[in-house]
Structure formats: C-alpha cells, structure tokens
Design an enzyme around this catalytic site. Structure first.
Site, PDB file in Angstrom:
ATOM      1  N   LEU A  16       0.812  -1.221   0.000  1.00 40.12           N
ATOM      2  CA  LEU A  16       0.000   0.000   0.000  1.00 40.12           C
ATOM      3  C   LEU A  16       0.845   1.270   0.000  1.00 40.12           C
ATOM      4  O   LEU A  16       1.965   1.293   0.496  1.00 40.12           O
ATOM      5  CB  LEU A  16      -0.907   0.002   1.237  1.00 40.12           C
ATOM      6  CG  LEU A  16      -1.843  -1.202   1.360  1.00 40.12           C
ATOM      7  CD1 LEU A  16      -2.675  -1.081   2.639  1.00 40.12           C
ATOM      8  CD2 LEU A  16      -2.750  -1.342   0.146  1.00 40.12           C
ATOM      9  N   HIS A  17       0.249   2.320  -0.547  1.00 40.72           N
ATOM     10  CA  HIS A  17       0.844   3.652  -0.514  1.00 40.72           C
ATOM     11  C   HIS A  17      -0.281   4.670  -0.331  1.00 40.72           C
ATOM     12  O   HIS A  17      -1.461   4.287  -0.251  1.00 40.72           O
ATOM     13  CB  HIS A  17       1.655   3.910  -1.790  1.00 40.72           C
ATOM     14  CG  HIS A  17       0.898   3.626  -3.058  1.00 40.72           C
ATOM     15  ND1 HIS A  17      -0.179   4.377  -3.474  1.00 40.72           N
ATOM     16  CD2 HIS A  17       1.037   2.642  -3.991  1.00 40.72           C
ATOM     17  CE1 HIS A  17      -0.652   3.900  -4.607  1.00 40.72           C
ATOM     18  NE2 HIS A  17       0.045   2.832  -4.943  1.00 40.72           N
TER      19      HIS A  17
ATOM     20  N   GLY B 110      -1.776   6.548  -2.267  1.00 44.03           N
ATOM     21  CA  GLY B 110      -2.843   6.478  -3.266  1.00 44.03           C
ATOM     22  C   GLY B 110      -3.963   5.560  -2.783  1.00 44.03           C
ATOM     23  O   GLY B 110      -5.146   5.923  -2.800  1.00 44.03           O
ATOM     24  N   HIS B 111      -3.592   4.364  -2.316  1.00 39.60           N
ATOM     25  CA  HIS B 111      -4.600   3.432  -1.790  1.00 39.60           C
ATOM     26  C   HIS B 111      -5.321   4.055  -0.585  1.00 39.60           C
ATOM     27  O   HIS B 111      -6.533   3.927  -0.441  1.00 39.60           O
ATOM     28  CB  HIS B 111      -3.941   2.135  -1.316  1.00 39.60           C
ATOM     29  CG  HIS B 111      -3.248   1.349  -2.398  1.00 39.60           C
ATOM     30  ND1 HIS B 111      -1.886   1.139  -2.411  1.00 39.60           N
ATOM     31  CD2 HIS B 111      -3.747   0.726  -3.491  1.00 39.60           C
ATOM     32  CE1 HIS B 111      -1.568   0.402  -3.468  1.00 39.60           C
ATOM     33  NE2 HIS B 111      -2.674   0.150  -4.145  1.00 39.60           N
TER      34      HIS B 111
ATOM     35  N   GLY C 234      -8.258   4.219  -8.493  1.00 41.15           N
ATOM     36  CA  GLY C 234      -7.465   5.440  -8.672  1.00 41.15           C
ATOM     37  C   GLY C 234      -7.354   5.826 -10.132  1.00 41.15           C
ATOM     38  O   GLY C 234      -7.332   4.961 -11.022  1.00 41.15           O
ATOM     39  N   GLN C 235      -7.245   7.119 -10.368  1.00 46.55           N
ATOM     40  CA  GLN C 235      -7.167   7.601 -11.757  1.00 46.55           C
ATOM     41  C   GLN C 235      -5.825   7.307 -12.420  1.00 46.55           C
ATOM     42  O   GLN C 235      -5.700   7.391 -13.637  1.00 46.55           O
ATOM     43  CB  GLN C 235      -7.457   9.100 -11.836  1.00 46.55           C
ATOM     44  CG  GLN C 235      -7.753   9.512 -13.283  1.00 46.55           C
ATOM     45  CD  GLN C 235      -7.753  11.005 -13.509  1.00 46.55           C
ATOM     46  OE1 GLN C 235      -8.194  11.749 -12.650  1.00 46.55           O
ATOM     47  NE2 GLN C 235      -7.247  11.437 -14.667  1.00 46.55           N
TER      48      GLN C 235
ATOM     49  N   SER D 162       2.804   4.519  -6.915  1.00 46.58           N
ATOM     50  CA  SER D 162       2.566   3.188  -7.458  1.00 46.58           C
ATOM     51  C   SER D 162       3.393   2.199  -6.651  1.00 46.58           C
ATOM     52  O   SER D 162       4.518   2.522  -6.238  1.00 46.58           O
ATOM     53  CB  SER D 162       3.021   3.150  -8.925  1.00 46.58           C
ATOM     54  OG  SER D 162       3.167   1.807  -9.351  1.00 46.58           O
TER      55      SER D 162
END
Ligand code: PAF
Length: 282
Positions: A33-34, A36-37, A147-148, A185
């Site tokens: 995970l990062h 963004g998640h 996510g986009q 990512s």
C-alpha cells in the site's frame, strides 16, 4: 480491523453486515500500500459504514514476462497501514480459493480495452475484469473505489458494472503524487535512484502538455511529440506510448477538442510506469 483469508468467511461477514443494514464499500488492491490506496480508503469511509480492502495479487492480469513473481508483498506492513487508515476488514484470499483447479470463467469488456495499455498487454484487462467481478460478487459492495492513475482500468470497471447491472457504483479518485509529481505506485519501489529521478519527467511532461494546450495548441501530434521529446531526454526512459485520446471512448484523437486524456506508458530501466491527465478544451 480484521483480516479474513477465505471466501466463505468473507461471505458470512458480508451477510451479517447486510442484515444489520450496513453499507459496504470495497477498495480493491494488490497490496504494498501507498498513499494512493489510503486516499481511496479515506473517500470510502465518508460514504459507507464498512470499508473492505481486498489484497490479492491477481496472476491472470499479468503477462508471461511481467512481474507477478516479484510483485512486492508485505502483509504485515499493509495491515498496519490499513488499520491506521480506518479499514474495517482486509480480504486476503488465497490463489487456490480464487482460482481453484478447473477454473474456467473470464469476463471481457469489449470497449475501452483495445487502445493504450490494451495494445501491449492484451490479456491484462480480461484478468482485471474477471477478478473485480469475483470481488464484487463476494463482497457485494454498494461502492468501489479505483485510482485515476489506472484510468483505463477504472473506466473499464465502470462500464462493466453498468453493462452487467452489478449494482456497484464505481468511483474514480484523483492520482496521488510524490513531492516531485511522480504518481504513487507499488512498482515505484523497483526503480534505482537514477531511474527514480528520471521518472519525475512523466509529470513534468504532462504539465508541459497541459500548458501547450492552454496556450492554444490543438494539434495532437505536436503535443505528443513535445511530451516524447521531454521523456526521451532522460537516459533510463523508453517510451511504450504517449497518446491523446477521447476521454469517453479512449480512442486516438488528431485534434484536441472537448474532454481528452493524455496518457503515457514508459519504462524506466525494467520498470513500466503509467500516468495520465485529463484536459478540457471548450
Ligand atoms: O489496480 C490494481 O491494483 C488491480 O488491477 C486490481 C484492481 C486490484 C485488480 O487486481
């Protein structure tokens, strides 16, 4: 937060939640995970009672020469981050549970998947559509968050959910970026220091393209050429595609008008990164 490692237990949990009248959202991930998640979790928490995050590295969306084997895995780290972000349940099914011997059913979305990443990764979207269908059927969420950065994936899933009357609202949330603009990512971990520095060019080139369009450029080829030139100036970069597409159909455009998306896929060393931006021209 609990971690549920098998499908039948997940189904029991979902039944219990539905009986109690609780709304469920799903954040599908492949782990490592990062931020963004975590931004997806944050959005999910605002809209539903229960947030379920799936962590499953889906082999059928990787090509034979891709990074399934070396994809980063660290459940302990993911559990800590997910707990901190307020995830209620991690769904962590095994490969055998998801694809038992004799598994034979796949989902294909025939629009939106041929261009961009679909050109070089022909089986990828079939793998994603199949696993997301399975996850939707197991978790039965009202809402699912994507996510986009993976715009084509999110659009495909939205189309699939609508075409197949899945009853899941698919939300696409903005790209979350590092300080220098690189889209977050799980694969960024593969980059060497030099590749990581070079990779910042993706965002710079997208921003530069936005500026060109803002200043009146309408010729798609001129804009993609400017993006390519910037990316090529970095030693470790090898372009797979730089494309301007219609933001609804994802088909190539020659002239920039209406809502368009600029999408790029570039290797830095062995690592393939993607990014995109949408541009509105009235
Ligand atoms: O974007 C991802 O991490 C994956 O493609 C997804 C949606 C979890 C399906 O395996």
């Amino acid at each position: 937060m609990k971690t549920i490692e098998n499908i039948s237990r997940m189904s029991t949990f979902v039944k219990m939640m539905k009986k109690e009248g609780k709304s469920i959202s799903l954040v599908p991930t492949m782990g490592y995970l990062h931020e963004g998640h975590l931004s997806l979790v944050k959005a999910a928490k605002k809209h539903t009672d229960v947030v379920i995050m799936s962590i499953f590295i889906n082999p059928i969306q990787f090509g034979p020469k891709e990074d399934f084997e070396k994809y980063p895995r660290d459940l302990k780290r993911d559990e800590e981050m997910a707990r901190e972000a307020g995830v209620d349940v991690i769904f962590y099914p095994s490969l055998k549970d998801m694809y038992p011997e004799g598994y034979a059913t796949y989902v294909t979305v025939e629009k939106l998947t041929g261009n961009l990443c679909g050109e070089s990764r022909p089986e990828h979207f079939r793998g994603v559509a199949t696993v997301v269908t399975k996850l939707f059927n197991i978790v039965k969420p009202e809402v699912a968050y994507f996510g986009q950065k993976d715009m084509q994936q999110a659009m495909m899933v939205k189309k699939m959910a609508s075409d197949l009357n899945m009853g899941v609202e698919v939300k696409m949330m903005p790209v979350v970026r590092e300080k220098d603009g690189l889209a977050m990512s799980s694969r960024n971990i593969y980059l060497s220091d030099a590749e990581r520095r070079d990779a910042a060019v993706l965002y710079q080139s997208l921003k530069n393209a936005e500026m060109l369009v803002k200043n009146g450029e309408r010729d798609a080829r001129k804009v993609t050429k400017a993006v390519e030139d910037m990316i090529k100036s970095k030693q470790s970069a090898r372009i797979e595609y730089v494309k301007l597409v219609d933001a609804g159909e994802l088909s190539d455009v020659k002239m920039i008008t209406g809502e368009i998306a600029l999408a790029v896929a570039v290797f830095f060393g062995e690592t393939r990164l993607i990014d995109n931006t949408t541009i509105m021209v009235k």
